[in-house]
Motif scaffolding. Structure first.
Motif, PDB file in Angstrom:
ATOM      1  N   GLY A   1       0.805  -1.212   0.000  1.00 30.85           N
ATOM      2  CA  GLY A   1       0.000   0.000   0.000  1.00 30.85           C
ATOM      3  C   GLY A   1       0.837   1.260   0.000  1.00 30.85           C
ATOM      4  N   SER A   2       0.145   2.397   0.105  1.00 32.52           N
ATOM      5  CA  SER A   2       0.810   3.691   0.124  1.00 32.52           C
ATOM      6  C   SER A   2       0.000   4.660   0.967  1.00 32.52           C
ATOM      7  CB  SER A   2       0.957   4.246  -1.302  1.00 32.52           C
ATOM      8  OG  SER A   2      -0.308   4.427  -1.894  1.00 32.52           O
ATOM      9  N   MET A   3       0.689   5.591   1.591  1.00 32.58           N
ATOM     10  CA  MET A   3       0.043   6.518   2.516  1.00 32.58           C
ATOM     11  C   MET A   3      -0.904   7.483   1.815  1.00 32.58           C
ATOM     12  SD  MET A   3       0.662   6.083   5.717  1.00 32.58           S
ATOM     13  CE  MET A   3       0.263   7.715   6.365  1.00 32.58           C
ATOM     14  N   ASP A   4      -0.708   7.747   0.525  1.00 32.59           N
ATOM     15  CA  ASP A   4      -1.521   8.772  -0.124  1.00 32.59           C
ATOM     16  C   ASP A   4      -2.976   8.353  -0.305  1.00 32.59           C
ATOM     17  OD1 ASP A   4      -0.799   6.841  -1.965  1.00 32.59           O
ATOM     18  OD2 ASP A   4      -0.441   8.245  -3.611  1.00 32.59           O
ATOM     19  N   VAL A   5      -3.236   7.048  -0.448  1.00 26.65           N
ATOM     20  CA  VAL A   5      -4.617   6.621  -0.702  1.00 26.65           C
ATOM     21  C   VAL A   5      -5.121   5.530   0.242  1.00 26.65           C
ATOM     22  CG1 VAL A   5      -4.595   7.296  -3.139  1.00 26.65           C
ATOM     23  CG2 VAL A   5      -3.881   4.989  -2.497  1.00 26.65           C
ATOM     24  N   TRP A   6      -4.273   5.042   1.121  1.00 23.56           N
ATOM     25  CA  TRP A   6      -4.698   4.009   2.082  1.00 23.56           C
ATOM     26  C   TRP A   6      -4.803   4.656   3.463  1.00 23.56           C
ATOM     27  CZ3 TRP A   6      -3.987  -1.702   1.303  1.00 23.56           C
ATOM     28  CH2 TRP A   6      -3.707  -2.022  -0.023  1.00 23.56           C
ATOM     29  N   ASP A   7      -5.980   4.670   4.038  1.00 27.75           N
ATOM     30  CA  ASP A   7      -6.128   5.200   5.394  1.00 27.75           C
ATOM     31  C   ASP A   7      -5.756   4.169   6.443  1.00 27.75           C
ATOM     32  OD1 ASP A   7      -7.805   8.040   5.582  1.00 27.75           O
ATOM     33  OD2 ASP A   7      -7.964   7.006   3.669  1.00 27.75           O
ATOM     34  N   TYR A   8      -5.939   2.909   6.131  1.00 31.68           N
ATOM     35  CA  TYR A   8      -5.532   1.825   7.024  1.00 31.68           C
ATOM     36  C   TYR A   8      -4.784   0.776   6.223  1.00 31.68           C
ATOM     37  CZ  TYR A   8      -9.159   3.445  10.300  1.00 31.68           C
ATOM     38  OH  TYR A   8      -9.941   4.187  11.152  1.00 31.68           O
ATOM     39  N   ARG A   9      -3.773   0.193   6.858  1.00 28.47           N
ATOM     40  CA  ARG A   9      -3.168  -1.045   6.379  1.00 28.47           C
ATOM     41  C   ARG A   9      -3.009  -1.947   7.601  1.00 28.47           C
ATOM     42  NH1 ARG A   9       2.040   0.838   3.108  1.00 28.47           N
ATOM     43  NH2 ARG A   9       1.671   2.883   4.048  1.00 28.47           N
ATOM     44  N   ASP A  10      -3.024  -3.237   7.376  1.00 32.88           N
ATOM     45  CA  ASP A  10      -2.938  -4.137   8.529  1.00 32.88           C
ATOM     46  C   ASP A  10      -2.849  -5.580   8.044  1.00 32.88           C
ATOM     47  OD1 ASP A  10      -2.920  -5.036  11.178  1.00 32.88           O
ATOM     48  OD2 ASP A  10      -4.544  -3.697  11.768  1.00 32.88           O
ATOM     49  N   LEU A  11      -2.631  -6.473   8.995  1.00 37.95           N
ATOM     50  CA  LEU A  11      -2.753  -7.893   8.738  1.00 37.95           C
ATOM     51  C   LEU A  11      -4.198  -8.310   8.998  1.00 37.95           C
ATOM     52  CD1 LEU A  11       0.237  -7.414  10.334  1.00 37.95           C
ATOM     53  CD2 LEU A  11       0.469  -9.749   9.492  1.00 37.95           C
ATOM     54  N   ILE A  12      -4.616  -9.407   8.412  1.00 42.80           N
ATOM     55  CA  ILE A  12      -5.946  -9.957   8.620  1.00 42.80           C
ATOM     56  C   ILE A  12      -5.830 -11.021   9.705  1.00 42.80           C
ATOM     57  CG2 ILE A  12      -7.967 -10.974   7.538  1.00 42.80           C
ATOM     58  CD1 ILE A  12      -7.056  -8.263   6.359  1.00 42.80           C
ATOM     59  N   LEU A  13      -6.486 -10.790  10.843  1.00 41.15           N
ATOM     60  CA  LEU A  13      -6.310 -11.644  12.015  1.00 41.15           C
ATOM     61  C   LEU A  13      -7.671 -12.044  12.573  1.00 41.15           C
ATOM     62  CD1 LEU A  13      -3.556  -9.441  13.680  1.00 41.15           C
ATOM     63  CD2 LEU A  13      -3.182 -11.598  12.460  1.00 41.15           C
ATOM     64  N   PRO A  14      -8.075 -13.302  12.402  1.00 37.78           N
ATOM     65  CA  PRO A  14      -9.367 -13.753  12.920  1.00 37.78           C
ATOM     66  C   PRO A  14      -9.443 -13.657  14.441  1.00 37.78           C
ATOM     67  CG  PRO A  14      -8.521 -15.302  11.288  1.00 37.78           C
ATOM     68  CD  PRO A  14      -7.415 -14.338  11.591  1.00 37.78           C
ATOM     69  N   THR A  15     -10.641 -13.474  14.933  1.00 39.76           N
ATOM     70  CA  THR A  15     -10.876 -13.362  16.373  1.00 39.76           C
ATOM     71  C   THR A  15     -10.326 -14.580  17.111  1.00 39.76           C
ATOM     72  OG1 THR A  15     -12.889 -12.087  15.982  1.00 39.76           O
ATOM     73  CG2 THR A  15     -12.654 -13.115  18.136  1.00 39.76           C
ATOM     74  N   GLY A  16      -9.574 -14.313  18.169  1.00 35.57           N
ATOM     75  CA  GLY A  16      -9.025 -15.380  18.993  1.00 35.57           C
ATOM     76  C   GLY A  16      -7.710 -15.942  18.494  1.00 35.57           C
ATOM     77  N   LYS A  17      -7.311 -15.577  17.275  1.00 34.33           N
ATOM     78  CA  LYS A  17      -6.071 -16.106  16.696  1.00 34.33           C
ATOM     79  C   LYS A  17      -5.000 -15.030  16.554  1.00 34.33           C
ATOM     80  CE  LYS A  17      -7.858 -20.204  16.005  1.00 34.33           C
ATOM     81  NZ  LYS A  17      -7.376 -21.374  16.783  1.00 34.33           N
ATOM     82  N   GLU A  18      -5.294 -13.820  17.026  1.00 38.15           N
ATOM     83  CA  GLU A  18      -4.411 -12.692  16.756  1.00 38.15           C
ATOM     84  C   GLU A  18      -2.993 -12.922  17.287  1.00 38.15           C
ATOM     85  OE1 GLU A  18      -8.572 -10.871  17.659  1.00 38.15           O
ATOM     86  OE2 GLU A  18      -7.297 -12.503  18.418  1.00 38.15           O
ATOM     87  N   GLU A  19      -2.872 -13.252  18.558  1.00 43.69           N
ATOM     88  CA  GLU A  19      -1.545 -13.396  19.158  1.00 43.69           C
ATOM     89  C   GLU A  19      -0.800 -14.596  18.586  1.00 43.69           C
ATOM     90  OE1 GLU A  19       0.555 -13.020  23.555  1.00 43.69           O
ATOM     91  OE2 GLU A  19      -1.594 -13.451  23.420  1.00 43.69           O
ATOM     92  N   GLU A  20      -1.499 -15.690  18.384  1.00 48.90           N
ATOM     93  CA  GLU A  20      -0.866 -16.878  17.817  1.00 48.90           C
ATOM     94  C   GLU A  20      -0.334 -16.600  16.415  1.00 48.90           C
ATOM     95  OE1 GLU A  20      -1.945 -21.522  16.545  1.00 48.90           O
ATOM     96  OE2 GLU A  20      -3.491 -20.225  17.447  1.00 48.90           O
ATOM     97  N   ALA A  21      -1.133 -15.938  15.601  1.00 48.13           N
ATOM     98  CA  ALA A  21      -0.708 -15.638  14.235  1.00 48.13           C
ATOM     99  C   ALA A  21       0.501 -14.717  14.219  1.00 48.13           C
ATOM    100  CB  ALA A  21      -1.870 -15.004  13.467  1.00 48.13           C
ATOM    101  N   LEU A  22       0.471 -13.673  15.033  1.00 42.94           N
ATOM    102  CA  LEU A  22       1.575 -12.715  15.058  1.00 42.94           C
ATOM    103  C   LEU A  22       2.832 -13.323  15.663  1.00 42.94           C
ATOM    104  CD1 LEU A  22      -0.454  -9.541  16.076  1.00 42.94           C
ATOM    105  CD2 LEU A  22       0.587 -10.006  13.840  1.00 42.94           C
TER     106      LEU A  22
END
Length: 333
Positions: free
Chosen positions: A85-106
């Motif tokens: 992505g790029s800052m000029d047109v993306w207001d958010y960037r992130d990883l896709i992390l299902p509920t309950g799996k965030e810490e394990e995935a990261l």
């Protein structure tokens, strides 16, 4: 446990279906994290990029997250990895992390990155409400990275009450009086109407929006290059197909005076961009249109009205609250 790498630009079909499935399970969603948004951006601005999706998997082999990245050179043969992505047109960037799996995935990704040849990792556009900000810095430090996190931008949003009168009641008395004064002045001094442009000829309404956008300020005119105009037009077309587009116009004195280019997604209305005619600035068409959009969002069942990036004063006068957007950088120690 491990990380699967899926490369390809454009994205392969198996990645798109997995992406959509994981996003539907995530507690943190917005249109900028959809596969469609990344596809559109790549087709206009990133055709030559080498893109890879990283898919962390559980010990049973199930996908538990997804991040889409591109490489960048650091000189001296060193390599970096950044969220697509790029800052000029993306207001958010992130990883896709299902509920309950965030810490394990990261955690799985952090270990993977510590063993791979990337010297620096960059995660821009991360909301203060994202689980990525909550978990990732500590996990990367535990894997030997030096980590910094800085505020890149501030976004402004409103939690919407169920009714317009409730919204007005929550405003500061001075701001409430000023809003009503502007609305009455427009009613008194000009015949006006507010209508939804996407329900008309979309190409013509986009012509009108882009004209107002360029008239608004010099920096907006400079931003809206022919390439950017093509991008906006395709977003409008594709988002209308999804039912996500809102393109409201306020007409006063017989002409378009203000317009919003907005997205409605998962109960949130996002004001992506706007424009107005400075010749009718005395009538405050932008503020009146904003107020009407907030009212219509409540009537449509939206729970949040998001102005996105920018700390313009009028957003605060309408009751806006701040959301910090961070950049996380990690360098191998």
């Amino acid at each position: 446990m491990g990380v699967e790498i899926i490369a390809g630009n454009p994205f392969p079909e198996n990645l798109l279906s997995l992406w959509q499935t994981l996003l539907q399970k995530s507690p943190f969603q917005n249109p900028f994290l959809t596969p469609l948004w990344s596809q559109l951006w790549l087709s206009h601005f990133g055709r030559k990029l080498e893109v890879k999706a990283l898919v962390p998997r559980s010990s049973a082999g199930d996908p538990i997250g997804l991040g889409v990245f591109s490489d960048f050179g650091m000189g001296g043969g060193k390599r970096g990895l950044t969220l697509l992505g790029s800052m000029d047109v993306w207001d958010y960037r992130d990883l896709i992390l299902p509920t309950g799996k965030e810490e394990e995935a990261l955690d799985t990704l952090s270990l993977f990155w510590s063993e791979e040849p990337w010297e620096e990792l960059e995660f821009s556009g991360i909301s203060e409400f994202s689980p990525t900000l909550r978990f990732l810095p500590a996990l990367l430090r535990a894997c030997g990275f030096q980590v910094t996190q800085t505020v890149q931008e501030v976004s402004i949003y409103l939690d919407l009450p169920p009714a317009w009168d409730d919204f007005l009641a929550h405003l500061d008395s001075k701001d409430r009086h000023e809003l009503r004064r502007k609305m009455r002045r427009l009613e008194r001094e000009s015949s006006f109407e507010i209508r939804e442009g996407q329900e008309e000829n979309l190409a013509e309404r986009m012509d009108a929006f882009l004209d107002l956008h360029r008239k608004s300020r010099r920096d907006k005119a400079e931003f809206m290059t022919p390439e950017m105009e093509d991008y906006f037009r395709e977003i409008a077309l594709r988002f209308r197909e999804k039912g996500w587009l809102s393109l409201p116009f306020l007409r006063a004195e017989g002409k378009d005076a203000a317009a919003y280019f907005s997205f409605r997604y998962q109960g949130v209305e996002y004001v992506y961009n706007s424009g107005y005619d400075p010749e009718v600035a005395r009538l405050s068409p932008g503020i009146v249109l904003a107020a009407d959009c907030i009212r219509r969002a409540m009537e449509s069942g939206m729970t949040v009205f998001h102005f996105l990036r920018g700390q313009e004063d009028y957003k605060y006068r309408l009751g806006g609250k701040e959301e910090k957007i961070y950049q996380i950088k990690a360098v191998k120690g």
